[in-house]
Write a protein that holds these residues in place. Structure first.
Motif, short mmCIF file in Angstrom:
data_model
loop_
_atom_site.label_atom_id
_atom_site.label_comp_id
_atom_site.label_asym_id
_atom_site.label_seq_id
_atom_site.Cartn_x
_atom_site.Cartn_y
_atom_site.Cartn_z
N HIS A 88 0.62 -1.31 0.05
CA HIS A 88 -0.41 0.21 0.21
C HIS A 88 0.75 1.35 -0.05
N ILE A 89 2.05 1.49 1.08
CA ILE A 89 2.45 2.36 1.10
C ILE A 89 3.83 2.68 -0.31
N GLU A 90 4.32 1.56 -0.87
CA GLU A 90 4.69 2.06 -2.00
C GLU A 90 4.13 2.01 -3.51
N ASN A 91 3.38 1.64 -3.29
CA ASN A 91 1.89 2.02 -4.60
C ASN A 91 1.71 3.50 -4.10
N ARG A 92 1.25 4.21 -3.07
CA ARG A 92 0.99 5.18 -2.98
C ARG A 92 2.04 5.87 -3.22
N LEU A 93 3.11 5.42 -2.89
CA LEU A 93 4.92 6.80 -3.51
C LEU A 93 4.84 6.42 -4.22
N SER A 94 4.39 5.60 -5.32
CA SER A 94 4.87 5.32 -6.69
C SER A 94 3.88 7.29 -7.38
N GLU A 95 2.52 6.85 -7.02
CA GLU A 95 1.33 7.65 -7.14
C GLU A 95 1.89 9.15 -6.89
N LYS A 96 2.54 9.54 -5.95
CA LYS A 96 3.15 10.37 -5.59
C LYS A 96 3.99 11.05 -6.64
N ILE A 97 4.99 10.20 -7.05
CA ILE A 97 6.50 10.89 -6.96
C ILE A 97 6.91 9.94 -8.53
N GLY A 98 6.47 8.77 -8.72
CA GLY A 98 6.30 8.20 -9.65
C GLY A 98 7.65 7.55 -10.04
N PRO A 99 8.32 7.43 -11.00
CA PRO A 99 9.22 6.01 -10.78
C PRO A 99 10.27 5.80 -10.23
N VAL A 100 10.98 7.29 -9.77
CA VAL A 100 11.56 7.58 -8.46
C VAL A 100 10.89 6.10 -7.24
N ALA A 101 9.52 5.76 -6.78
CA ALA A 101 9.10 5.54 -5.95
C ALA A 101 9.72 3.89 -5.82
N GLY A 102 9.83 3.35 -7.34
CA GLY A 102 10.32 2.12 -7.63
C GLY A 102 12.20 2.04 -6.61
N LYS A 103 12.83 2.69 -6.66
CA LYS A 103 14.42 2.98 -5.98
C LYS A 103 14.23 2.03 -4.63
N LEU A 104 13.00 2.70 -3.46
CA LEU A 104 12.72 2.96 -2.42
C LEU A 104 13.35 0.94 -2.23
N HIS A 105 12.65 0.32 -2.78
CA HIS A 105 13.37 -1.16 -2.46
C HIS A 105 14.32 -1.92 -2.65
N THR A 106 14.75 -1.15 -3.49
CA THR A 106 16.90 -1.71 -3.98
C THR A 106 17.13 -2.16 -2.72
N ALA A 107 17.80 -3.53 -2.46
CA ALA A 107 18.13 -4.20 -1.58
C ALA A 107 17.50 -4.51 -0.09
N ARG A 108 15.56 -4.61 -0.30
CA ARG A 108 15.43 -5.07 0.52
C ARG A 108 13.95 -5.77 0.20
N SER A 109 13.65 -6.64 0.58
CA SER A 109 12.78 -7.82 0.57
C SER A 109 11.27 -7.39 1.44
N ARG A 110 9.92 -7.74 1.17
CA ARG A 110 10.01 -7.55 1.81
C ARG A 110 9.42 -8.51 3.32
N ASN A 111 10.63 -9.44 3.32
CA ASN A 111 10.90 -10.53 4.02
C ASN A 111 11.58 -10.03 5.08
N ASP A 112 11.96 -8.87 4.79
CA ASP A 112 13.10 -8.34 5.88
C ASP A 112 12.12 -6.82 6.27
N GLN A 113 11.78 -6.28 4.91
CA GLN A 113 10.76 -5.57 5.50
C GLN A 113 10.31 -5.10 7.33
N VAL A 114 9.21 -6.84 6.81
CA VAL A 114 8.07 -6.98 7.31
C VAL A 114 8.62 -7.58 9.55
N ALA A 115 9.67 -7.95 8.93
CA ALA A 115 10.09 -8.81 10.50
C ALA A 115 10.95 -7.28 11.07
N LEU A 116 11.31 -6.44 10.03
CA LEU A 116 11.83 -5.08 10.89
C LEU A 116 10.62 -4.50 11.20
N ASP A 117 9.23 -4.44 10.83
CA ASP A 117 8.49 -3.76 11.35
C ASP A 117 7.52 -4.17 12.82
#
Length: 443
Positions: A88-117
């Motif tokens: 949800h957050i990544e999709n909304r970020l893409s709507e707000k700032i365009g393709p640059v949003a796709g760079k945020l997930h570099t060197a990250r997976s939802r696996n370590d992302q949810v573990a961090l959360d």
């Protein structure tokens, strides 16, 4: 809006039933703040390492802050088509700032992302629970000090056993909650580990700086093994274990509040603001809060069992089963916090009936052990003294007397070791004193 962030490998649209079945957004949206905090730290790390530009990082961070505001103001749309809070957050970020949003997930997976959360959430909740426990312990201590001289029966097997004071009784719960506090604080050590940077399970070939991310997020250390990092939920299990033990203590306390408020005990009366009535019986004043605390213990125990069962058969590393960890954790955390907030108020506003407690001691054989120990001090072996006083009790029951009512001659019939000082009796609450019999520790 329906485009999947992982959809490149797929040629068909996801079935609507699958979207509904796999969606976790209804409950994991609670993690929005932790998710945004982690993403901001990750963006800063990527910029520091030159993986993305500082300008792109600034744009990403600005967008994330705006999304946080949208969520908190109720202007954010949630849908099962986007599965979880991360998408949800990544999709909304893409709507707000365009393709640059796709760079945020570099060197990250939802696996370590949810573990961090989850680590961030458990850290936050642990600190909250510890603070609530500190407040509760303070309230118990204050109440106990107020009742240093309030004599009451101590019980074993729910039978009157020996006289104690209400203050001493309450401090037993104080020390239970102190141990609970220690357990949560100790568990925090194993929660305070950062999983971010583990990616899906094997890290990344990109030149990241996990140490910098750790500093930004305030973790004390980093997982040594990336497979362990994404598959570990021990910290959740430990939180739920601590929560379950805590609820055992709160449930025991609640049970005594319930008993003491019955006409049969009549040791306390709840304040009107912390009791409820009956819809049909006008005279009723019910200890519903204590009953709910007692009942909610079962929910928390169930949360622990649920989580143990989820984790027991999972191969390394991440498996979708682990999505089920959140509801159990959220439920337990919110339940124990609610109980810790309200139960001290129930106790602090209640009226304790000192006269009834003292009378309950007077009208019992709670002084029997005193007489046995009296004989021991005179040289009689304890087993023999126990037998002698047991016969005294049996005699008193038949004669409808209390031991304190026995004359000196009656006492002598049971043992020549009784002297006139014993005949003066220990039965009157006026004669109770802490140096004589009632426990003195911490008073």
């Amino acid at each position: 809006m329906s485009k999947k962030l992982w959809g490149g490998r797929f040629e068909k649209e996801t079935d609507a039933l699958v979207e509904k079945f796999t969606s976790s957004i209804d409950f994991d949206k609670k993690l929005y703040n932790q998710d945004i905090i982690g993403s901001i730290a990750h963006a800063r790390m990527l910029a520091k390492c030159g993986i993305i530009s500082k300008e792109d990082a600034a744009l990403i961070i600005k967008g994330l802050v705006e999304i946080k505001i949208e969520i908190e103001e109720g202007n954010f749309e949630f849908t099962s088509k986007l599965e979880d809070i991360h998408m949800h957050i990544e999709n909304r970020l893409s709507e707000k700032i365009g393709p640059v949003a796709g760079k945020l997930h570099t060197a990250r997976s939802r696996n370590d992302q949810v573990a961090l959360d989850m680590h961030l959430y458990v850290k936050e909740k642990t600190v909250q629970v510890v603070r609530l426990l500190e407040h509760f312990c303070g309230a118990l201590w204050k109440l106990a000090e107020k009742h240093v001289d309030t004599v009451m029966p101590g019980y074993t097997h729910l039978q009157k056993a020996q006289p104690v004071t209400l203050g001493y009784h309450l401090k037993a719960y104080y020390y239970m909650l102190e141990r609970d506090k220690e357990r949560f604080c100790d568990a925090l050590k194993r929660t305070d580990i950062m999983p971010l940077g583990a990616c899906a399970l094997a890290g990344t070939t990109l030149p990241t700086d996990k140490e910098y991310t750790r500093e930004l997020l305030g973790f004390s250390r980093i997982y040594e093994n990336t497979m362990d990092a994404v598959s570990d939920r021990d910290f959740v299990l430990e939180f739920l274990s601590c929560a379950s033990i805590l609820m055992v203590h709160l449930s025991r306390m609640a049970e005594e509040i319930i008993l003491w408020n019955t006409d049969e005990f009549n040791y306390m009366e709840l304040d009107d603001a912390f009791a409820t009535g009956s819809s049909i019986m006008p005279q009723k004043k019910n200890p519903d809060i204590a009953e709910l605390v007692r009942g909610k213990s079962g929910r928390v125990f169930g949360d622990l069992i649920s989580m143990l069962t989820i984790m027991k058969g999972l191969p390394l590393a991440y498996n979708r089963d682990m999505q089920e960890d959140k509801e159990a954790l959220f439920d337990a955390a919110e339940t124990i916090c609610a109980c810790l907030e309200i139960l001290p108020k129930v106790l602090l506003t209640a009226k304790f009936k000192k006269e009834n407690m003292a009378e309950a001691v007077e009208n019992s054989f709670a002084d029997a052990t005193y007489y046995a120990e009296y004989l021991v001090k005179k040289g009689m072996p304890f087993r023999k003294a126990h037998e002698v006083v047991g016969k005294m009790v049996s005699y008193c029951i038949k004669k409808d007397k209390k031991i304190k009512d026995l004359s000196f001659l009656e006492l002598k019939n049971f043992s020549e070791l009784f002297a006139e000082d014993a005949a003066r009796g220990f039965g009157s609450t006026e004669k109770y004193n802490k140096s004589n019999y009632i426990p003195t520790s911490h008073f």
